[in-house]
Design a protein around this motif. Structure first.
Motif, short mmCIF file in Angstrom:
data_model
loop_
_atom_site.label_atom_id
_atom_site.label_comp_id
_atom_site.label_asym_id
_atom_site.label_seq_id
_atom_site.Cartn_x
_atom_site.Cartn_y
_atom_site.Cartn_z
N GLY A 180 5.09 4.29 -6.15
CA GLY A 180 4.74 4.01 -4.61
C GLY A 180 3.79 3.43 -3.53
N ASP A 181 2.29 3.17 -4.88
CA ASP A 181 1.39 2.73 -3.82
C ASP A 181 1.11 0.79 -3.88
OD1 ASP A 181 1.13 2.84 -6.45
OD2 ASP A 181 -0.29 1.70 -6.49
N HIS A 182 2.94 0.37 -3.91
CA HIS A 182 3.11 -1.07 -3.97
C HIS A 182 3.53 -1.39 -2.71
CE1 HIS A 182 0.85 -2.24 -7.72
NE2 HIS A 182 0.42 -0.46 -8.05
N TRP A 183 4.66 -0.33 -2.14
CA TRP A 183 5.72 -0.77 -1.08
C TRP A 183 5.95 1.30 0.06
CZ3 TRP A 183 9.43 3.76 -0.25
CH2 TRP A 183 9.74 4.34 -1.65
N LEU A 184 5.09 1.85 -0.63
CA LEU A 184 5.56 2.28 1.14
C LEU A 184 4.92 1.90 2.40
CD1 LEU A 184 4.45 6.12 -1.08
CD2 LEU A 184 6.86 5.89 0.39
N GLY A 185 3.46 1.41 1.92
CA GLY A 185 3.84 0.51 3.19
C GLY A 185 4.52 -0.31 3.94
N ASN A 186 5.79 -0.56 3.30
CA ASN A 186 6.87 -1.30 4.39
C ASN A 186 6.82 -0.79 5.88
OD1 ASN A 186 6.54 -2.57 2.03
ND2 ASN A 186 9.28 -1.84 0.88
N HIS A 187 7.21 0.17 5.62
CA HIS A 187 7.31 0.88 6.84
C HIS A 187 6.41 0.52 8.44
CE1 HIS A 187 6.99 4.89 8.87
NE2 HIS A 187 7.47 4.16 9.87
N THR A 224 5.53 8.74 7.01
CA THR A 224 5.34 7.65 6.01
C THR A 224 6.70 8.02 5.52
OG1 THR A 224 3.21 7.42 5.26
CG2 THR A 224 4.91 6.06 4.28
N VAL A 225 8.04 6.68 6.22
CA VAL A 225 9.62 6.72 5.46
C VAL A 225 9.38 6.05 5.03
CG1 VAL A 225 11.45 6.36 7.09
CG2 VAL A 225 9.86 6.98 8.23
N VAL A 226 10.13 6.10 3.66
CA VAL A 226 10.78 5.51 2.84
C VAL A 226 11.53 4.44 3.20
CG1 VAL A 226 12.04 5.27 0.43
CG2 VAL A 226 11.11 7.60 0.87
N THR A 227 11.44 3.47 2.63
CA THR A 227 12.17 1.84 3.55
C THR A 227 11.83 1.02 2.78
OG1 THR A 227 10.49 2.05 5.98
CG2 THR A 227 11.43 0.49 5.39
N GLY A 283 0.69 -1.02 -0.07
CA GLY A 283 -0.22 0.25 -0.01
C GLY A 283 0.76 1.31 0.53
N SER A 284 0.34 2.09 0.00
CA SER A 284 0.46 4.07 -0.29
C SER A 284 1.09 4.46 0.71
CB SER A 284 0.20 5.09 -1.27
OG SER A 284 -1.24 4.24 -1.48
N SER A 285 1.24 4.08 2.12
CA SER A 285 0.77 4.72 3.55
C SER A 285 2.07 3.78 4.19
CB SER A 285 0.69 5.57 3.64
OG SER A 285 -0.76 5.06 4.28
#
Ligand SMILES: [Zn+2]
Length: 331
Positions: A118-125, A169-172, A87-89
């Protein structure tokens, strides 16, 4: 850029600065206080014994949907949960973790990011905040893109689209690589990772769950006209042929409801109609805007693609991208 937008995008960047010490953010911490509101819960859709996803009903990020417009997916194995796209965040990542809990108490043991949008990885945080040692996999080119400006770009983009709904949200970036061809075993579950060449991006990963005959296609297929700027029309056509050859019963998408192999047929036809006509009309000396009404007059476009979100606004851009690709492939 208008001043208001400029301010917003500057704010978008500072949102990426917010950090937790465990995360080693790419930028220094400047704002430790502010975090946007939590994402509301969206129910889980079950596709097979092991495979689930969270369907985003909107095709685009907005302030109302908190930039939730991509489908995070997950596989429940006997060893734990493997998440496909987050997800995006951070807020959406936290929501995904809550939804997983409604299905199983097993821990998340791996994440796979299908590509660098970004909608595919920003939620990595959210996943690293919960377990700093978690394996997050992607193609190396996805990691490179995120670290070389893509991360900042996507934080700013989602902040603008959601009216700062992803603050905190931190870039992770992912921390492990896959290149396609791997067979991963998680307890009772066999996961095959595929990379079929440039399709939606140069580094899309397709994740096949062998026992369930399900494949997560990322954004290689969708019934939505959104972003082909990083992609390839002939590459997508080839990827769709190979995706069908997997012989899966169900295909889970980055956007829109899951489907059988009809989704691959539709995406293949969509790309063929655009690209093959771009080749033909290019030879006849037409420019992209002259081709546009002719391509839009094709039966598949009139009857099928014109019902997809984004069609009216974005089909012209798709044709321009196709013409650029036709030109490039001539030399
Ligand atoms: Zn996407």
């Amino acid at each position: 850029m208008k001043r208001r937008e400029l301010l917003k995008s500057a704010f978008g960047l500072t949102a990426g600065l917010v950090g937790m010490s465990a995360l080693k953010p790419l930028y220094a911490n400047t704002d430790l206080e502010f975090k946007a509101d939590p994402m509301y819960d969206v129910p889980v859709t079950k596709v097979s014994d092991r495979c689930y996803y969270i369907l985003a009903k909107d095709p685009e990020p907005t302030p109302e949907n908190h930039a939730f417009f991509n489908n995070p997916g997950f596989i429940v194995t006997s060893e734990g949960v493997v998440v496909i796209d987050t997800g995006s965040s951070v807020q959406i990542g936290e929501m995904v973790l809550r939804q997983i809990k409604t299905v199983t108490d097993k821990p998340v043991i791996a994440v796979i990011n299908t590509h660098y949008h970004g909608d595919h990885w920003l939620g990595n945080h959210a996943f690293i905040a919960q377990n700093p040692k978690l394996d997050i996999y992607s193609h190396q080119a996805t990691i490179d893109n995120i670290k070389n400006g893509g991360g900042e770009f996507w934080v700013g983009f989602m902040q603008r689209m959601s009216n700062n709904g992803i603050s905190g949200t931190v870039v992770t970036p992912p921390n492990k690589t896959l290149e396609g061809g791997e067979i991963l075993t998680f307890g009772d579950t066999t996961v095959k990772v595929h990379q079929f060449g440039k399709a939606h991006t140069e580094c899309d990963l397709i994740v096949e769950v062998v026992e369930d005959k399900v494949a997560f296609l990322g954004d290689t297929a969708m019934r939505r006209v959104a972003n082909m700027a990083d992609g390839s029309f002939p590459g997508t056509i080839e990827t769709m042929k190979k995706a069908k050859e997997l012989g899966c019963d169900q295909y889970i998408l980055g956007h829109g409801p899951h489907d059988g192999k009809a989704i691959c047929d539709d995406m293949q036809t969509f790309c063929e109609v655009i690209y093959n006509n771009a080749v033909k009309y290019y030879d006849e000396g037409l420019s992209d805007f002259e081709m546009k009404p002719k391509i839009m007059d094709e039966p598949f476009m009139k009857e099928v693609a014109s019902t997809w979100p984004g069609y009216e606004h974005t089909i012209g851009k798709f044709i321009a991208v196709a013409v650029a690709e036709v030109e490039k492939n001539m030399f």
